[in-house]
Scaffold this active site. Structure first.
Site, PDB file in Angstrom:
ATOM      1  N   THR A   1       1.692  -4.345   4.310  1.00  0.00           N
ATOM      2  CA  THR A   1       1.575  -4.594   5.748  1.00  0.00           C
ATOM      3  C   THR A   1       1.023  -5.989   6.069  1.00  0.00           C
ATOM      4  O   THR A   1       1.180  -6.459   7.191  1.00  0.00           O
ATOM      5  CB  THR A   1       0.684  -3.529   6.416  1.00  0.00           C
ATOM      6  OG1 THR A   1      -0.606  -3.576   5.824  1.00  0.00           O
ATOM      7  CG2 THR A   1       1.286  -2.148   6.281  1.00  0.00           C
ATOM      8  N   ASP A   2       0.379  -6.635   5.084  1.00  0.00           N
ATOM      9  CA  ASP A   2      -0.248  -7.936   5.383  1.00  0.00           C
ATOM     10  C   ASP A   2       0.756  -8.959   5.914  1.00  0.00           C
ATOM     11  O   ASP A   2       0.445  -9.737   6.820  1.00  0.00           O
ATOM     12  CB  ASP A   2      -0.928  -8.510   4.129  1.00  0.00           C
ATOM     13  CG  ASP A   2      -2.230  -7.802   3.794  1.00  0.00           C
ATOM     14  OD1 ASP A   2      -2.606  -6.869   4.527  1.00  0.00           O
ATOM     15  OD2 ASP A   2      -2.870  -8.186   2.797  1.00  0.00           O
TER      16      ASP A   2
ATOM     17  N   SER B   1       1.750  -7.796  -0.605  1.00  0.00           N
ATOM     18  CA  SER B   1       2.636  -8.700   0.143  1.00  0.00           C
ATOM     19  C   SER B   1       1.985 -10.046   0.439  1.00  0.00           C
ATOM     20  O   SER B   1       2.653 -10.972   0.892  1.00  0.00           O
ATOM     21  CB  SER B   1       3.122  -8.033   1.427  1.00  0.00           C
ATOM     22  OG  SER B   1       2.076  -7.883   2.356  1.00  0.00           O
TER      23      SER B   1
ATOM     24  N   GLU C   1      -2.504 -27.274  29.785  1.00  0.00           N
ATOM     25  CA  GLU C   1      -3.555 -28.292  29.664  1.00  0.00           C
ATOM     26  C   GLU C   1      -3.121 -29.435  28.755  1.00  0.00           C
ATOM     27  O   GLU C   1      -3.742 -30.490  28.744  1.00  0.00           O
ATOM     28  CB  GLU C   1      -4.834 -27.660  29.122  1.00  0.00           C
ATOM     29  CG  GLU C   1      -5.514 -26.723  30.119  1.00  0.00           C
ATOM     30  CD  GLU C   1      -6.793 -26.156  29.550  1.00  0.00           C
ATOM     31  OE1 GLU C   1      -7.784 -26.893  29.455  1.00  0.00           O
ATOM     32  OE2 GLU C   1      -6.785 -24.958  29.187  1.00  0.00           O
TER      33      GLU C   1
ATOM     34  N   LYS D   1       0.404  -7.415  12.922  1.00  0.00           N
ATOM     35  CA  LYS D   1      -0.696  -6.619  12.384  1.00  0.00           C
ATOM     36  C   LYS D   1      -1.957  -7.008  13.131  1.00  0.00           C
ATOM     37  O   LYS D   1      -2.320  -8.177  13.195  1.00  0.00           O
ATOM     38  CB  LYS D   1      -0.862  -6.870  10.878  1.00  0.00           C
ATOM     39  CG  LYS D   1      -1.856  -5.910  10.232  1.00  0.00           C
ATOM     40  CD  LYS D   1      -1.884  -6.060   8.721  1.00  0.00           C
ATOM     41  CE  LYS D   1      -2.796  -4.998   8.101  1.00  0.00           C
ATOM     42  NZ  LYS D   1      -2.856  -5.093   6.635  1.00  0.00           N
TER      43      LYS D   1
ATOM     44  N   TYR E   1      -7.672   0.018  -4.721  1.00  0.00           N
ATOM     45  CA  TYR E   1      -6.413   0.537  -5.256  1.00  0.00           C
ATOM     46  C   TYR E   1      -5.531  -0.631  -5.598  1.00  0.00           C
ATOM     47  O   TYR E   1      -5.831  -1.770  -5.252  1.00  0.00           O
ATOM     48  CB  TYR E   1      -5.725   1.463  -4.247  1.00  0.00           C
ATOM     49  CG  TYR E   1      -5.295   0.741  -2.992  1.00  0.00           C
ATOM     50  CD1 TYR E   1      -6.187   0.546  -1.948  1.00  0.00           C
ATOM     51  CD2 TYR E   1      -4.014   0.196  -2.882  1.00  0.00           C
ATOM     52  CE1 TYR E   1      -5.807  -0.157  -0.820  1.00  0.00           C
ATOM     53  CE2 TYR E   1      -3.627  -0.502  -1.748  1.00  0.00           C
ATOM     54  CZ  TYR E   1      -4.532  -0.679  -0.719  1.00  0.00           C
ATOM     55  OH  TYR E   1      -4.164  -1.373   0.389  1.00  0.00           O
TER      56      TYR E   1
ATOM     57  N   THR F   1       0.822  -1.216   0.000  1.00  0.00           N
ATOM     58  CA  THR F   1       0.000   0.000   0.000  1.00  0.00           C
ATOM     59  C   THR F   1       0.850   1.256   0.000  1.00  0.00           C
ATOM     60  O   THR F   1       0.443   2.287  -0.537  1.00  0.00           O
ATOM     61  CB  THR F   1      -0.924  -0.010   1.237  1.00  0.00           C
ATOM     62  OG1 THR F   1      -1.760  -1.155   1.144  1.00  0.00           O
ATOM     63  CG2 THR F   1      -1.796   1.216   1.290  1.00  0.00           C
TER      64      THR F   1
HETATM   65  N1  GLU Z   1      -2.522  -6.509   0.823  1.00  0.00           N
HETATM   66  C1  GLU Z   1      -1.556  -5.523   0.463  1.00  0.00           C
HETATM   67  C2  GLU Z   1      -0.162  -5.837   0.978  1.00  0.00           C
HETATM   68  O1  GLU Z   1       0.034  -6.356   2.045  1.00  0.00           O
HETATM   69  C3  GLU Z   1      -1.954  -4.150   0.888  1.00  0.00           C
HETATM   70  C4  GLU Z   1      -1.999  -3.963   2.390  1.00  0.00           C
HETATM   71  C5  GLU Z   1      -0.983  -2.991   2.880  1.00  0.00           C
HETATM   72  O2  GLU Z   1       0.106  -2.850   2.345  1.00  0.00           O
HETATM   73  O3  GLU Z   1      -1.290  -2.350   3.868  1.00  0.00           O
HETATM   74  O4  GLU Z   1       0.750  -5.518   0.281  1.00  0.00           O
END
Ligand code: GLU
Length: 330
Positions: free
Chosen positions: A95-96, A62, A286, A168, A29, A16
């Site tokens: 970020t994924d 990602s 457990e 995340k 996007y 992103t």
């Molecule tokens: N799903 C995409 C990725 O991880 C966009 C999410 C992001 O970068 O925040 O590249």
């Protein structure tokens, strides 16, 4: 102390932070729609005290990252660590899976120069985009000699998180990352950087060799009422390790635990982590790990537990006691 302007290698992978096509206010996007050259050009225009050297590795979301990109990133970081002209490395990343890439590199690279992953939650052309600020913050961190000896870091939302701790925790909020069990290592803005403690990994070499192979390690999420068939299916497709994303402290129905114990007895390491957002999974609570030959993930969530287990298996570490020692280590 670096007296000259820091020279920072910027490795682009997409995500992103390089997202485009939102039309300012739209939801959809394309991650990686913007080239790294353009992204770095935007940042250079801010007049930051750093020389940025872009190198594009990929332009992907990602969720599609894998061993080809990880191998390329590891090789580029290794070259930068050996190059006296480079002071630090920034990796722009979706970020994924940022926590997975960060942790893999953290496990397989020495610590003598800062390596910083950075991402964004809003596309570069979206109103209120966070990418440029996060990127400027990452430059502040990667250009700071005091950032060395801390392992790979993730810079998001004005915080610096250790790769092992970052997770995340929100799908779209700007403040999307949590750090567990340790809180952030530092607070950062484009003009300030406050470390909360001394560098704790100074002089540390790579903990593990970068995997030559890519062993199949699966995450199995436990659900109430499930049976053991999914465990059998995973072994049937040749999994070399299994991470249970269990209930609570890594629990699962008795038949599932029994099937996992059978897998462990057959030489497939099994790590019990939790599907709960946060918390330690301890040994022998457990589930009788000692008797069943299972491993407790401690503070690592399922995604990072899988990454560590893949690295261990690729390095020939499959014995439950040695796997447990790696999960116990900070
Ligand atoms: N799903 C995409 C990725 O991880 C966009 C999410 C992001 O970068 O925040 O590249």
């Amino acid at each position: 102390m670096t007296t000259r302007t820091p020279r920072i290698l910027v490795l682009g992978t997409g995500g992103t932070i390089a997202g485009a096509g939102s039309g300012g206010t739209g939801t959809a996007y394309r991650p990686g729609g913007l080239s790294l050259e353009v992204l770095v050009g935007h940042l250079a225009a801010l007049g930051l005290a750093a020389e940025l050297v872009p190198q594009e590795i990929a332009r992907i979301g990602s969720q599609d990252i894998g061993w080809d990109e990880w191998r390329a990133l590891h090789a580029a970081c290794t070259a930068a660590l050996a190059d006296p002209a480079v002071d630090g490395v920034i990796i722009t990343h979706g970020t994924d899976t940022a926590e997975e890439t960060a942790f893999l590199l953290d496990l397989t690279l020495p610590t003598h120069k800062p390596i910083v992953l950075v991402g964004a939650m809003r596309a570069a052309d979206a109103v209120g985009a966070d990418g440029m600020r996060n990127f400027a913050n990452a430059v502040k961190v990667a250009g700071d000699p005091a950032a060395a000896g801390r392992g790979v870091m993730l810079v998001m939302g004005d915080a610096v998180l250790a790769a092992r701790d970052a997770r995340k925790a929100a799908t779209s909020a700007i403040d999307a990352f949590r750090s567990f069990p340790r809180g952030p290592m530092a607070r950062v803005t484009p003009s300030s950087l406050d470390w909360f403690g001394p560098a704790h990994r100074l002089g540390e070499g790579a903990r593990y060799g970068f995997p030559e192979s890519s062993p199949r390690v699966a995450i199995l999420t436990a659900g109430a009422g499930m049976d053991e068939q999914p465990v059998k299916a995973l072994l049937g497709i040749g999994c070399k390790g299994v991470v249970l994303a269990g209930m609570g402290q890594g629990n699962a129905p008795a038949s599932v635990i029994a099937a996992l114990a059978e897998a462990a007895a057959s030489g497939v390491p099994v790590v019990r982590s939790t599907r709960v957002d946060e918390g330690i999974v301890d040994r022998n609570v457990e589930v009788d790990d000692d008797a069943l030959g299972l491993v407790a993930a401690r503070a690592l969530g399922p995604a990072k537990a899988r990454m560590l287990l893949m690295v261990l298996v690729a390095n020939g570490v499959t014995d439950a006691r040695r796997v447990q020692a790696a999960f116990d280590g900070g």
